[in-house]
Write a protein that holds these residues in place. Structure first.
Motif, PDB file in Angstrom:
ATOM      1  N   THR A  27      51.335  55.997  27.528  1.00 60.18           N
ATOM      2  CA  THR A  27      50.126  55.382  28.430  1.00 60.18           C
ATOM      3  C   THR A  27      49.291  55.395  28.210  1.00 60.18           C
ATOM      4  O   THR A  27      48.234  56.898  27.077  1.00 60.18           O
ATOM      5  N   ALA A  28      48.275  54.902  28.676  1.00 56.16           N
ATOM      6  CA  ALA A  28      46.182  54.680  28.385  1.00 56.16           C
ATOM      7  C   ALA A  28      45.907  55.128  30.226  1.00 56.16           C
ATOM      8  O   ALA A  28      46.326  54.311  30.073  1.00 56.16           O
ATOM      9  N   GLN A  29      44.762  54.816  29.998  1.00 55.45           N
ATOM     10  CA  GLN A  29      43.709  55.177  31.388  1.00 55.45           C
ATOM     11  C   GLN A  29      42.923  55.132  30.768  1.00 55.45           C
ATOM     12  O   GLN A  29      42.309  55.394  29.977  1.00 55.45           O
TER      13      GLN A  29
ATOM     14  N   VAL B  42      42.416  50.742  26.075  1.00 57.15           N
ATOM     15  CA  VAL B  42      42.132  48.836  25.065  1.00 57.15           C
ATOM     16  C   VAL B  42      42.700  47.719  25.125  1.00 57.15           C
ATOM     17  O   VAL B  42      43.698  47.486  25.627  1.00 57.15           O
ATOM     18  N   LEU B  43      41.771  47.006  26.038  1.00 51.21           N
ATOM     19  CA  LEU B  43      42.295  45.918  26.648  1.00 51.21           C
ATOM     20  C   LEU B  43      42.067  44.864  25.637  1.00 51.21           C
ATOM     21  O   LEU B  43      40.996  44.736  24.476  1.00 51.21           O
ATOM     22  N   GLU B  44      42.240  43.368  25.555  1.00 49.61           N
ATOM     23  CA  GLU B  44      42.009  42.639  24.856  1.00 49.61           C
ATOM     24  C   GLU B  44      41.372  41.320  25.543  1.00 49.61           C
ATOM     25  O   GLU B  44      41.390  41.533  27.313  1.00 49.61           O
ATOM     26  N   ASP B  45      39.464  40.732  24.902  1.00 45.29           N
ATOM     27  CA  ASP B  45      39.174  39.425  26.107  1.00 45.29           C
ATOM     28  C   ASP B  45      40.339  39.039  26.716  1.00 45.29           C
ATOM     29  O   ASP B  45      40.155  38.215  28.071  1.00 45.29           O
ATOM     30  N   SER B  46      41.642  38.446  26.510  1.00 43.83           N
ATOM     31  CA  SER B  46      42.466  38.104  27.414  1.00 43.83           C
ATOM     32  C   SER B  46      42.817  38.274  28.677  1.00 43.83           C
ATOM     33  O   SER B  46      43.274  37.965  29.664  1.00 43.83           O
ATOM     34  N   GLN B  47      42.629  39.745  28.652  1.00 44.35           N
ATOM     35  CA  GLN B  47      43.024  40.607  29.905  1.00 44.35           C
ATOM     36  C   GLN B  47      42.250  41.705  30.619  1.00 44.35           C
ATOM     37  O   GLN B  47      42.421  41.518  32.088  1.00 44.35           O
TER      38      GLN B  47
END
Length: 206
Positions: A54-56, A120-125
């Motif tokens: 998990t990550a937050q 960590v997210l991608e710009d589509s997310q």
């Protein structure tokens, strides 16, 4: 015209039409079917995120990985081959499953996720403002026929939460690769993973 002379002419026209149809079949594909490439290539992380991890984070602390910009050479799903200083061809029999820039974005994000507990997210997310952003330009991701090498070159652009902007060029070259899809594909994946690790070290201060 007699019957005996008309029949050969008719056969000739039929034969010519058949030859033309067969010739066109090798050049075009009606309905987009077409012959599939021998190799569909993708990028995969050497060490993907473990299941259940998990990550937050908040919008202020997360990292957003943007899809890089690139030149026309890499804006297609074919693998470029640098023939000389001015000529570019494409590797026969190989196609990327998605745009190279989208594949690199996913690899960069996955590599960062394995190295930090920060979200960590991608710009589509996510379109949320704040946090750090990793963007840049994919300069090269292909084969150099002059040296028999695969090359991945990425100009990273990092924007910190306070608005500070940093840039750095990352590169990985793997020599001694034959110009065949079954060798070029895995070599590009290794080089791309090397670049992703370098970028992660830079982003995380390693």
């Amino acid at each position: 015209m007699t019957r005996s002379s008309a029949m050969p002419a008719k056969k000739i026209r039929t034969y010519a039409a058949l030859v033309l149809a067969l010739a066109l079949a090798g050049c075009i594909s009606l309905g987009g079917g077409g012959k599939p490439p021998a190799f569909l290539l993708t990028l995969s992380a050497d060490k993907p995120v473990e299941a259940g991890r998990t990550a937050q984070g908040t919008s202020a602390s997360m990292i957003v990985v943007m899809e890089p910009e690139t030149s026309q050479k890499l804006s297609v799903v074919r693998v470029p081959v640098q023939v000389d200083d001015t000529r570019v061809a494409y590797l026969v029999g190989a196609t990327w499953v998605e745009r190279p820039t989208k594949l690199l974005r996913g690899l960069l994000a996955e590599t960062l996720r394995t190295r930090t507990s920060t979200l960590v997210l991608e710009d589509s997310q996510s379109m949320a403002a704040g946090g750090e952003r990793l963007a840049g330009q994919l300069v090269d991701m292909g084969y150099d026929a002059r040296t028999g090498s695969v090359v991945v070159r990425f100009d990273a652009l990092r924007t910190l939460a306070d608005g500070t902007v940093q840039s750095k060029r990352f590169e990985s070259v793997i020599p001694g690769i034959a110009a065949k899809p079954e060798f070029v594909g895995p070599a590009i994946n290794r080089a791309a993973n090397d670049v992703a690790r370098q970028v992660a070290d830079w982003m995380l201060g390693k």
